[in-house]
Design a protein around this motif. Sequence first.
Motif, short mmCIF file in Angstrom:
data_model
loop_
_atom_site.label_atom_id
_atom_site.label_comp_id
_atom_site.label_asym_id
_atom_site.label_seq_id
_atom_site.Cartn_x
_atom_site.Cartn_y
_atom_site.Cartn_z
N ASP A 272 84.58 15.69 103.87
CA ASP A 272 83.90 14.52 102.77
C ASP A 272 82.87 15.45 102.20
OD1 ASP A 272 82.12 15.46 104.95
OD2 ASP A 272 81.62 13.05 105.11
N HIS A 273 83.03 16.59 101.96
CA HIS A 273 82.09 17.63 101.21
C HIS A 273 83.00 18.10 100.21
CE1 HIS A 273 78.38 17.62 103.92
NE2 HIS A 273 78.71 16.30 103.74
N THR A 274 82.13 18.51 99.17
CA THR A 274 83.02 19.46 98.30
C THR A 274 81.90 20.87 97.87
OG1 THR A 274 83.89 17.73 96.86
CG2 THR A 274 83.69 19.66 95.80
N HIS A 275 82.80 21.85 97.72
CA HIS A 275 82.18 23.11 97.82
C HIS A 275 82.41 23.50 96.24
CE1 HIS A 275 81.21 24.31 102.10
NE2 HIS A 275 81.95 23.36 102.01
N VAL A 276 81.54 24.06 95.45
CA VAL A 276 81.38 24.25 94.25
C VAL A 276 81.11 25.79 93.98
CG1 VAL A 276 80.58 24.20 91.89
CG2 VAL A 276 80.97 22.32 93.19
N LYS A 277 82.07 26.66 93.40
CA LYS A 277 81.66 28.11 93.24
C LYS A 277 81.74 28.27 91.89
CE LYS A 277 83.23 32.75 94.55
NZ LYS A 277 84.49 33.39 95.18
N ILE A 278 80.56 29.06 91.53
CA ILE A 278 80.42 29.43 90.04
C ILE A 278 80.11 30.82 90.28
CG2 ILE A 278 79.10 29.09 87.70
CD1 ILE A 278 78.11 26.62 89.34
N ILE A 279 80.95 31.51 89.22
CA ILE A 279 80.79 33.14 89.08
C ILE A 279 80.31 33.05 87.25
CG2 ILE A 279 81.78 35.26 89.00
CD1 ILE A 279 83.63 34.32 91.06
N VAL A 280 79.27 33.66 87.15
CA VAL A 280 78.67 34.01 85.90
C VAL A 280 78.70 35.41 85.38
CG1 VAL A 280 76.81 33.54 84.11
CG2 VAL A 280 77.17 31.75 86.27
N SER A 281 79.48 35.83 84.45
CA SER A 281 79.79 37.17 84.21
C SER A 281 79.00 37.51 82.73
CB SER A 281 81.36 37.61 84.14
OG SER A 281 81.61 37.28 85.35
N TYR A 282 78.34 38.62 82.66
CA TYR A 282 77.77 39.31 81.42
C TYR A 282 78.45 40.26 80.97
CZ TYR A 282 74.46 35.61 82.81
OH TYR A 282 73.85 34.43 83.13
N ASP A 283 78.45 40.59 79.76
CA ASP A 283 78.97 41.84 79.10
C ASP A 283 78.11 43.18 79.39
OD1 ASP A 283 81.17 40.77 77.78
OD2 ASP A 283 80.22 40.32 76.28
N ASP A 284 76.66 42.91 79.73
CA ASP A 284 75.83 44.03 80.17
C ASP A 284 74.84 43.52 80.87
OD1 ASP A 284 73.43 43.22 78.27
OD2 ASP A 284 74.84 43.44 76.65
N LEU A 285 74.27 44.35 81.71
CA LEU A 285 73.05 44.34 82.80
C LEU A 285 71.86 43.53 82.01
CD1 LEU A 285 72.21 44.30 85.63
CD2 LEU A 285 71.50 46.44 85.17
N ALA A 286 71.64 44.14 80.64
CA ALA A 286 70.33 43.31 80.06
C ALA A 286 70.46 41.77 79.95
CB ALA A 286 70.17 44.06 78.58
N GLN A 287 71.56 41.52 79.55
CA GLN A 287 71.76 40.05 79.36
C GLN A 287 71.74 39.21 80.58
OE1 GLN A 287 75.29 38.75 77.24
NE2 GLN A 287 75.07 40.55 75.66
N LEU A 288 72.25 40.04 81.92
CA LEU A 288 72.09 39.05 83.28
C LEU A 288 70.64 39.30 83.71
CD1 LEU A 288 74.14 39.96 86.47
CD2 LEU A 288 71.63 40.05 86.45
N GLU A 289 70.07 40.22 83.28
CA GLU A 289 68.42 40.30 83.66
C GLU A 289 67.76 39.30 82.80
OE1 GLU A 289 67.90 44.46 83.40
OE2 GLU A 289 68.11 44.68 85.74
N ALA A 290 67.92 39.34 81.52
CA ALA A 290 67.24 38.31 80.59
C ALA A 290 67.43 36.90 81.20
CB ALA A 290 67.63 38.66 79.16
N THR A 291 68.79 36.61 81.44
CA THR A 291 69.12 35.23 82.14
C THR A 291 68.07 34.90 83.32
OG1 THR A 291 70.97 35.23 81.18
CG2 THR A 291 70.68 33.50 82.80
N LEU A 292 67.99 35.87 84.19
CA LEU A 292 67.30 35.74 85.66
C LEU A 292 65.76 35.53 85.24
CD1 LEU A 292 69.00 38.35 87.71
CD2 LEU A 292 69.08 35.65 87.90
N GLU A 293 65.38 36.05 84.15
CA GLU A 293 63.94 36.36 83.79
C GLU A 293 63.67 34.89 83.36
OE1 GLU A 293 63.19 39.63 81.35
OE2 GLU A 293 63.47 41.09 82.72
N MET A 294 64.67 34.20 82.52
CA MET A 294 64.27 32.86 82.01
C MET A 294 64.19 31.80 82.87
SD MET A 294 66.17 32.70 78.42
CE MET A 294 67.93 33.87 78.95
N GLY A 295 64.27 32.24 84.13
CA GLY A 295 64.52 31.13 85.31
C GLY A 295 65.62 30.68 85.63
#
Length: 165
Positions: A123-146
């Motif tokens: 009776d539960h649903t598991h959601v898996k999200i994979i978010v990919s970035y072209d470069d590390l700077a974009q990933l880090e900027a996203t994390l820094e934005m909260g």
Amino acid sequence: MKSNLAVDFSVDKDNRTITIKREFAAERALVWDAYTKAEILDQWWAPKPWKTRTKSMDFRDGGTWLYAMVGPKGEEHWSIVDYTKIDPKQSFSGLDAFTDSDGNINKEMPRSAWEVSFDEKGDHTHVKIIVSYDDLAQLEATLEMGFREGLLVAMENLDELLPTL
């Protein structure tokens, strides 16, 4: 309201990905609707006290979702999702970007590819999200934005909303 449901948020800087695994106490069809219908997304996608306001949504391969995160003082931060592949009630993928209110992409901000899958376990649903970035700077900027904090709080909003749908 804090949830006791399974949640995992991991960052893989080498592969420039963020993976979120989240369990919801609802059947897959309902959770799918919560992620794919504007009238439901608008009720939970933004972390409180922010709200989500959809300008347009065309949930199909090649369609888009243009929406604003609206702050408590009326400030707006616009984003778009360009849907690339949809397998109904199983998964969808798309490109996410910050935009203006007309959907023009802000190239100064991070852009990411999202893969979202849904798996029913009893009776539960598991959601898996994979978010990919072209470069590390974009990933880090996203994390820094909260991103982590905001997404996890929004998912708690969904926990509260699901029993009412």
